[in-house]
Write an enzyme that holds these catalytic residues in place. Structure first.
Site, PDB file in Angstrom:
ATOM      1  NE  ARG A  46      -3.029   0.332   3.231  1.00  0.00           N
ATOM      2  CZ  ARG A  46      -2.492   0.525   4.450  1.00  0.00           C
ATOM      3  NH1 ARG A  46      -1.846   1.648   4.719  1.00  0.00           N
ATOM      4  NH2 ARG A  46      -2.607  -0.389   5.377  1.00  0.00           N
ATOM      5  CE1 TYR A  98     -15.538  11.303 -17.385  1.00  0.00           C
ATOM      6  CE2 TYR A  98     -15.332  11.339 -15.003  1.00  0.00           C
ATOM      7  CZ  TYR A  98     -15.602  10.662 -16.170  1.00  0.00           C
ATOM      8  OH  TYR A  98     -15.930   9.336 -16.111  1.00  0.00           O
ATOM      9  CG  ASP A 170      -8.540  15.983 -15.779  1.00  0.00           C
ATOM     10  OD1 ASP A 170      -7.801  15.378 -16.580  1.00  0.00           O
ATOM     11  OD2 ASP A 170      -9.606  15.502 -15.348  1.00  0.00           O
ATOM     12  CE  LYS A 195     -11.422   7.862 -19.256  1.00  0.00           C
ATOM     13  NZ  LYS A 195     -11.806   9.119 -18.651  1.00  0.00           N
TER      14      LYS A 195
END
Ligand code: PLP
Length: 384
Positions: A46, A98, A170, A195
Site C-alpha cells: 500500500r 468531466y 486535469d 484514457k
C-alpha cells in the site's frame, strides 16, 4: 532526453537486476525486513511496490514533476486530492469538467464542507471575481469535455501564484506528450490513466503529479492512509501502454485532423469542436501552450434523430463511454458522461441532444470516415 524515449525507457531505477527488459510484476503484498530498522526500501505494497514505483517515476519524469502517485482510477485520484482541503475551503472549478468530477464535488465533497464555484475558467476575469479569502485552489481541465474550451494555463498559474492558490490541471485529454502543465506553472497535474496513458481500453488508472515537495509529502500521507493504490499488474499494463504513447497520439491526432476536416464539410453536421481546427476560438492558445491537439472531437448534428440514427448505425466506431484508446469510441454526452449535471446547465454549455463526442482511435482514417458517412447518409427515420 526526448519524451518519446522516456516513454519507452521510463525512469531508470534498480527495482530489477536480472536484466529483464520488461519491468517485473512484483505481485507481493509485503516485503521481508533484513533486521530491526532495516528495510529493502519496500515494506508493504500500500505504501510502495517496485512495479508501481517504476510507473510512478516514469509518469513524474514525463510531466516533469518530482513525484507521481498511481491510483486505481482517475476518480480515486481526485478523491484523494480533495483530502488536501478542509471544511470551509473554497475551490474555483471549470463549469465544463468531466461529469464524474462535478458529481464528486457536488454530491460528496460539498456534503463534507468544501465549497465550489463552477465557472467559465477560460475567462480569467471571471476567475478573479470569484476569489475570496477562503479560496484555496483553482481546478481546471483544458481542453474541457465535451465542448473543448481551452484555458490559458500560464495566465491561470500567474493568477493562482499571486493569490497563493494551488493550480490543479486535469491533463487527461492531451497527456504530457502534448501538454505539460507543471512547466506552465501548475502545482498538481491529474490524469485518468484509463484514457491515453493506458491507451488500450482495458485498464483503469489515475495519477496525481506534483513538483512541490510540500504537496508531495501531504499527498503521500493521504495515499498511504486512505489506501487507494494501483495494483502491480495494472501498473505493469500502464508501463506497457505508455511505451507507445507518442506514436499512438501522433497517429490518432493525424486521424482526428482528417475526420474533423471531413465533418466540417457534411451537410448534417452543424458544429465541429476540435482544438486543432484553425477556426476553433482558442486555436492560438492551444498552439502556444501545447505541442499537439489530441484526438477528441465533439460535433453537433442537425437533429436529435440524426444523432440517434448515427449511434445505431455505426459499425466500426463503437458506441461506448471512455476515450483515448486504440479503438474509436463515440458517446452521447447528454445521456451518458454528463447525465448527472442539471439539464439547464447541460443545455447552457452546448451539451444537447444533437451533440456527440468522438474519441478517434488508431484505425485507418478513411475507414472511419466511410463508417461515419454511411451512418449519416441513411434516410429512414428512427422510432422513438
Ligand atoms: C475519465 C475521466 C476522469 C475519471 O477517470 P476514471 O479513470 O474514469 O475514474 C477524469 N477526468 C477526465 C477528463 C476523464 O476523461
Amino acid at each position: 532526453m526526448d519524451i518519446t524515449t522516456l516513454c519507452i525507457h521510463g525512469a531508470k531505477n534498480n527495482t530489477h537486476n536480472t536484466g529483464a527488459v520488461s519491468v517485473p510484476i512484483y505481485q507481493s503484498a509485503t516485503f521481508a525486513h533484513l533486521g530491526v530498522g532495516k528495510s529493502t526500501g519496500y515494506d508493504y505494497s500500500r505504501v510502495q511496490n517496485p512495479t508501481r514505483e517504476y510507473l510512478e517515476q516514469t509518469i513524474a519524469a514525463l510531466e516533469n514533476g518530482i513525484d507521481a502517485l498511481a491510483f486505481p482510477t482517475g476518480m480515486a485520484a481526485i478523491t484523494a486530492l480533495m483530502e488536501l482541503f478542509s471544511i470551509g475551503d473554497h475551490i474555483i472549478v471549470s463549469d465544463d469538467l468531466y461529469g464524474g468530477t462535478l458529481r464528486l464535488f457536488e454530491n460528496i465533497n460539498k456534503k463534507n464542507g468544501l465549497k465550489f464555484s463552477a465557472i467559465d475558467t477560460s475567462n480569467i476575469e471571471e476567475v478573479k471575481k470569484h476569489i475570496n479569502p477562503e479560496t484555496k485552489a483553482i481546478y481546471i481541465e483544458t481542453p474541457t469535455n465535451p465542448t473543448m474550451v481551452v484555458t490559458d494555463i500560464a495566465a491561470m498559474a500567474e493568477l493562482a501564484k499571486a493569490n497563493n492558490l494551488i493550480l490543479i490541471v486535469d491533463n487527461t485529454f492531451l497527456t504530457p506528450y502534448y501538454q505539460q502543465p507543471l512547466n506552465l506553472g501548475a502545482d498538481i497535474v491529474l490524469h485518468s490513466g484509463t484514457k491515453y496513458l493506458c491507451g488500450h481500453n482495458d485498464t483503469l488508472a489515475g495519477f496525481l503529479v506534483t513538483n512541490s515537495k510540500e504537496l508531495s509529502e501531504k499527498l503521500r500521507y493521504i495515499y498511504k492512509t486512505t489506501g487507494s493504490c494501483l495494483s502491480p499488474f495494472d501498473s505493469w499494463l500502464l508501463i506497457r501502454g505508455i511505451k507507445t504513447l507518442a506514436v499512438r497520439m501522433d497517429k490518432q491526432q493525424e486521424n482526428a485532423m482528417k475526420i474533423a476536416g471531413w465533418l466540417t464539410t457534411q451537410e448534417k453536421v452543424k458544429k465541429v469542436y476540435y482544438i486543432g481546427l484553425p477556426t476553433h476560438k482558442d486555436y492560438e492558445v492551444s498552439k502556444r501552450q501545447g505541442k499537439g491537439f489530441g484526438s477528441m472531437i465533439s460535433f453537433e448534428v442537425d437533429t436529435e434523430e440524426t444523432a440517434r440514427n448515427l449511434l445505431e448505425r455505426l459499425n466500426l466506431i463503437l458506441f461506448a463511454e471512455s476515450l483515448g484508446g486504440v479503438e474509436s469510441l463515440i458517446t452521447y454526452p447528454i445521456y451518458q458522461t454528463h447525465a448527472d449535471i442539471p439539464l439547464e446547465d447541460r443545455l447552457a454549455r452546448g451539451i444537447n441532444e444533437k451533440l456527440l463526442r468522438l474519441s478517434v482511435g488508431l484505425e485507418n482514417a478513411d475507414d472511419l470516415i466511410t463508417d461515419l458517412a454511411q451512418a449519416l447518409s441513411k434516410e429512414e427515420s428512427y422510432e422513438i
